[in-house]
Design a protein around this motif. Structure first.
Motif, short mmCIF file in Angstrom:
data_model
loop_
_atom_site.label_atom_id
_atom_site.label_comp_id
_atom_site.label_asym_id
_atom_site.label_seq_id
_atom_site.Cartn_x
_atom_site.Cartn_y
_atom_site.Cartn_z
N GLU A 251 27.22 -3.35 12.06
CA GLU A 251 27.72 -2.55 10.92
C GLU A 251 28.72 -3.37 10.12
O GLU A 251 29.32 -4.30 10.65
CB GLU A 251 28.35 -1.23 11.41
CG GLU A 251 29.53 -1.43 12.32
CD GLU A 251 30.11 -0.14 12.88
OE1 GLU A 251 30.03 0.88 12.20
OE2 GLU A 251 30.67 -0.20 13.98
N ILE B 96 32.24 -3.45 8.38
CA ILE B 96 33.50 -2.71 8.40
C ILE B 96 34.50 -3.36 7.46
O ILE B 96 34.35 -4.53 7.10
CB ILE B 96 34.11 -2.65 9.83
CG1 ILE B 96 34.34 -4.06 10.38
CG2 ILE B 96 33.27 -1.83 10.77
CD1 ILE B 96 35.38 -4.13 11.46
N THR B 97 35.50 -2.59 7.08
CA THR B 97 36.58 -3.16 6.28
C THR B 97 37.82 -3.17 7.13
O THR B 97 38.19 -2.14 7.73
CB THR B 97 36.82 -2.30 5.02
OG1 THR B 97 35.57 -2.15 4.36
CG2 THR B 97 37.80 -2.97 4.07
N TYR B 98 38.45 -4.32 7.22
CA TYR B 98 39.66 -4.43 8.04
C TYR B 98 40.66 -5.33 7.32
O TYR B 98 40.31 -6.46 6.95
CB TYR B 98 39.32 -5.00 9.42
CG TYR B 98 40.46 -4.95 10.40
CD1 TYR B 98 40.98 -3.73 10.82
CD2 TYR B 98 41.04 -6.11 10.89
CE1 TYR B 98 42.03 -3.67 11.71
CE2 TYR B 98 42.09 -6.06 11.79
CZ TYR B 98 42.58 -4.84 12.20
OH TYR B 98 43.63 -4.77 13.09
N ALA C 100 33.30 -4.10 18.26
CA ALA C 100 34.20 -5.23 17.98
C ALA C 100 33.65 -6.06 16.84
O ALA C 100 32.44 -6.25 16.74
CB ALA C 100 34.36 -6.09 19.21
N PRO C 101 34.54 -6.58 15.98
CA PRO C 101 34.07 -7.49 14.93
C PRO C 101 33.56 -8.79 15.57
O PRO C 101 34.00 -9.16 16.66
CB PRO C 101 35.33 -7.77 14.10
CG PRO C 101 36.31 -6.73 14.48
CD PRO C 101 35.98 -6.32 15.87
#
Lengths: 109, 182
Positions: free
Chosen positions: A74, A76-78, A41-42
């Motif tokens: 990590e 991430i790109t969202y 989860a972000p």
């Protein structure tokens, strides 16, 4: 209060646990990430799901869990944005499972 | 356990490539299956409310385990004609399969149309809390998409709508009469 055989067993089993995960924020974080497995989860979602946990407490406990090797950070790109996300590691999953089983055994006595 | 073959067949219809390397795509897949389930495209995966909204850990496991055989498996999935109609409607409403939009729509849908059957206002409040990092416009658009896909008016709703529309029709007739006097 006399210590029954069950209680003694529970006390003995506790020696295999890592006492450093027994804090409410760490158990909540491990529990949340355990359910999400490899997806993780972000940070912003973890924050939103724990509105009563101050940012500092959340961040500090994520760092400790990461240092213990129980979670992994990590990038991430969202939706076109880069953000930090966390997911549980195999070690974290095993430790959480051990702690949960132990607590369950204790409660069910 | 759910039917991963059917899930992959749905993805094929929706032109979603089951790429597990992208977080965004994993969100897209989870939320699409969740909404489709509520629309009646049943794949058997059980969803619960998690940190990121409705989520099925079993679905993630199955996608990860089978993604390499995607092309073989998707052709084995069976879809009924009703499933295909629902998929077409879903695809039409969710044009572009924007992940945040799916995320908002799935969360609202799960609260308002799922087991909880929360009143709209409460469900909206909950979505606002859980997804506070999205703008009001994004939230409203997502919620409206969920309603478009899943709202089924009750007899009471129909009565209210009829009364409301009657007023509009009356006003419209009056305007028309002014512009086109007989």
């Amino acid at each position: 209060m006399p210590m029954g055989a069950g209680t003694q067993e529970i006390a003995e089993r506790s020696s295999s646990l890592n006492p450093r995960i027994f804090s409410l924020p760490r158990l909540l974080l491990l529990g949340a990430l355990h359910s999400l497995g490899r997806d993780g989860a972000p940070y912003r979602e973890l924050k939103a799901s724990m509105p009563n946990m101050p940012d500092g407490v959340l961040f500090a406990n994520l760092n400790i869990l990461e240092q213990m090797g129980y979670i992994k950070r990590e990038e991430i790109t969202y939706a076109g944005k880069t953000m930090t996300a966390f997911h549980i590691t195999k070690e974290g999953d095993d430790e959480f499972q051990k702690a949960r089983d132990w607590l369950k055994q204790w409660i069910e006595g | 356990m759910g039917d991963i073959k059917k899930v992959f067949a749905c993805f094929k219809e929706l032109k979603i490539k089951p790429n597990v390397d992208s977080f965004e795509n994993r969100v897209r897949m989870q939320k699409a299956v969740c909404i489709l389930d509520m629309m009646g495209v049943k794949t058997g995966f059980r969803f619960g409310m998690y940190v990121r909204g409705p989520y099925s850990p079993d679905l993630t496991k199955e996608i990860f385990s089978n993604v390499r055989n995607f092309e073989k498996i998707e052709s084995e999935g069976k879809l009924t004609s009703q499933d295909r109609k629902n998929l077409e409607f879903f695809s039409d409403v969710m044009r572009g399969m924007d992940a945040p939009m799916l995320e908002i729509a799935a969360t609202f849908a799960f609260l308002a149309y799922g087991e909880k059957k929360m009143p709209y206002r409460e469900a909206l409040e909950e979505v606002r809390k859980l997804k506070h990092f999205y703008s009001s416009t994004q939230l409203l658009l997502g919620v409206n998409k969920a309603k478009e896909l899943l709202f089924v008016p009750t007899e009471e709703d129909k009565k209210i709508m009829k009364e409301e529309f009657a007023l509009w029709e009356k006003a419209s007739d009056a305007d028309f009469a002014k512009v086109n006097p007989t």
